[in-house]
Scaffold this active site. Structure first.
Site, PDB file in Angstrom:
ATOM      1  N   TYR A 145      -4.226  -8.405 -17.280  1.00  0.00           N
ATOM      2  CA  TYR A 145      -5.585  -8.576 -17.284  1.00  0.00           C
ATOM      3  C   TYR A 145      -5.719  -7.072 -17.889  1.00  0.00           C
ATOM      4  CZ  TYR A 145     -10.126  -9.869 -15.124  1.00  0.00           C
ATOM      5  OH  TYR A 145     -10.807  -9.623 -14.746  1.00  0.00           O
ATOM      6  N   GLN A 209      -9.021  -0.479   1.863  1.00  0.00           N
ATOM      7  CA  GLN A 209      -9.121  -0.379   0.564  1.00  0.00           C
ATOM      8  C   GLN A 209     -11.176  -1.374  -0.409  1.00  0.00           C
ATOM      9  OE1 GLN A 209      -7.062  -2.264   1.773  1.00  0.00           O
ATOM     10  NE2 GLN A 209      -6.656  -3.996   0.577  1.00  0.00           N
ATOM     11  N   PRO A 274      -5.847  -1.444  -6.469  1.00  0.00           N
ATOM     12  CA  PRO A 274      -7.387  -0.421  -5.899  1.00  0.00           C
ATOM     13  C   PRO A 274      -7.222   0.498  -4.898  1.00  0.00           C
ATOM     14  CG  PRO A 274      -6.743  -1.496  -8.334  1.00  0.00           C
ATOM     15  CD  PRO A 274      -6.622  -2.214  -7.065  1.00  0.00           C
TER      16      PRO A 274
END
Length: 353
Positions: A145, A209, A274
Site C-alpha cells: 500500500y 500510537q 506507525p
C-alpha cells in the site's frame, strides 16, 4: 458540460464524492468503475440521477470509448487487513490503474488521486509536512500500500512535469464515518463493530500510537474544493486531515462510554504500526482558506456508531434469501472482521427467538 470518471466510486469515500459530484450543474455524465472488492453498490443505491452510470469491474481493466474531462482515482483498499491479504492486487489498483486511467483523460483534463499519509511511513518528525520524504520500509508488511501510493504519486507528478497534465494529489489522514464497511478493520470502525458485537475492543500494543481522525463530511468538503470547486494553481501534494492528534487508546475508551458494557482488551502490537500521524496543514490553509476538519472526533464517532447500529439492525431484519443469494446481497465478499458481524447476527437472532 463535463464527463467525469470515479474509480472506486462505490467505496466509502468514493460514494460520498459521487454525491457531491451529482450536485454539479456542469456535469453531463458521471461514470463509476468499481470491482466491489471493498466497495458495495448499497453505497449508491439511494441515487436516482440518470447522469450516473455504474460499471462493475477493476479500474485497471476499464474499456471505454469515452474520454473524461476529470478522473478521480480512489480505487484502492485503505485498510491494512484488506491490502495485506492481497498485496499484488493492491499494487495493481494503485500503480497499474493509474497508468491505465491516464489513457482516458481528455486533452486539458484533470486527474485527481487520493494518496495517503502512509507515504510518510513511521515518521521521524511531527507534524508531517508535504515536504517530508518519509520513513517507509519497502520490504515491510505494509509496503504494498505505502509504496504503491508513492509510486502512483511519482507517476502523476512526472506526467505533470513532462506532459503538463493537470494533477491533484491529496494525502489523506485517517478518514472515518458512515459507509465504512462493518468489517473494515481500521481502528475506529473496528472498535465500533466490536462494541456492537462481542463488546470487547481490541487495542494492539499499548494503544499510545496516535492518529489524526478526520470525519468524512469534513474531508469530502476539502476534496470537493481541491478537486474541482475552487480555482487553484497549487500543483503539489496536499495534506488533508485533522491536526488534532489523539491516541488509539483514548478513542477506544471514549467508545466504551457510548456502548455500556463494552470493555478494552489488549493484544500484541501489529508489526510496523506507525507510532504517530499528524498532518502539517500549513499548505492546506493557504490553498483552501477557511477549511478545517471541524467535526470533533467525539461527535463524529457518535454519528458513525449510530450508522453502524442501523446497518447491523438492517442485517438482522432483512429477509433471508436462499443460500448464496443472501450471502451475495449482504456480505458480497467475506473479509477481515466478517466473523464478528456474522456472530452478532446469530446471537441477536437467538435472543429474539
Amino acid at each position: 458540460m463535463k464527463k467525469v470518471l470515479v474509480a472506486g466510486g462505490a467505496g466509502f469515500l468514493g460514494s460520498h464524492l459521487v454525491d457531491r459530484l451529482l450536485r454539479r450543474s456542469d456535469l453531463e455524465r458521471l461514470v463509476v468503475i468499481d470491482n466491489l472488492w471493498t466497495g458495495t453498490l448499497d453505497n449508491l443505491a439511494h441515487i436516482r440521477d440518470p447522469r450516473l452510470q455504474v460499471e462493475v469491474g477493476a479500474a485497471e481493466d476499464l474499456v471505454t470509448d469515452m474520454r473524461f474531462d476529470e478522473i478521480l482515482h480512489l480505487a484502492s483498499p485503505a485498510s491494512p487487513p484488506w491490502y495485506m491479504r492481497d498485496p499484488v492486487r493492491t499494487i495493481k489498483a494503485n500503480v497499474v490503474a493509474t497508468m491505465h486511467l491516464l489513457n482516458f483523460l481528455a486533452p486539458g483534463g484533470r486527474f485527481s488521486f487520493t494518496s495517503t499519509s502512509e507515504v510518510y511511513g513511521d515518521p521521524l518528525i511531527s507534524p508531517q509536512p508535504e515536504s517530508y520524504r518519509g520513513s517507509v520500509d519497502c520490504t515491510g508488511p505494509r509496503s504494498s500500500y505505502d509504496e504503491s501510493k508513492r509510486c502512483a504519486e511519482a507517476l502523476l507528478f512526472e506526467s505533470q512535469r513532462v506532459h503538463g497534465i493537470d494533477v491533484r494529489v491529496v494525502r489523506l489522514f485517517n478518514v472515518y464515518g458512515p459507509r465504512t464497511r462493518l468489517d473494515d478493520g481500521r481502528a475506529v470502525s473496528n472498535f465500533l463493530s466490536q462494541a456492537l458485537t462481542t463488546g470487547e475492543l481490541t487495542v494492539y500494543g499499548d494503544g499510545l500510537q496516535t492518529r489524526s481522525w478526520g470525519y468524512v463530511d469534513d474531508i469530502v468538503e476539502g476534496l470537493e474544493r481541491f478537486f474541482w470547486r475552487d480555482k487553484i494553481s497549487y500543483k503539489g501534494p496536499l495534506n488533508v486531515g485533522n491536526d488534532r492528534e489523539i491516541s488509539v487508546l483514548d478513542v477506544a475508551r471514549y467508545i466504551t462510554t457510548l456502548a455500556p458494557g463494552s470493555r478494552i482488551v489488549f493484544a500484541p502490537p501489529i508489526p510496523q504500526d506507525p507510532t504517530n500521524r499528524r498532518p502539517d496543514l500549513t499548505v492546506m490553509r493557504g490553498v483552501l482558506p477557511g477549511w478545517e476538519a471541524a467535526t470533533p472526533y467525539e461527535e463524529g464517532v457518535a454519528k458513525t456508531l449510530q450508522w453502524f447500529r442501523e446497518q447491523m439492525e438492517h442485517e438482522l431484519t432483512a429477509p433471508v434469501a436462499p443460500g448464496p443469494v443472501r450471502l451475495q446481497a449482504s456480505v458480497k465478499r467475506p473479509g477481515p472482521g466478517s466473523a464478528s458481524v456474522l456472530a452478532m447476527r446469530k446471537r441477536r437472532r437467538s435472543q429474539l427467538a
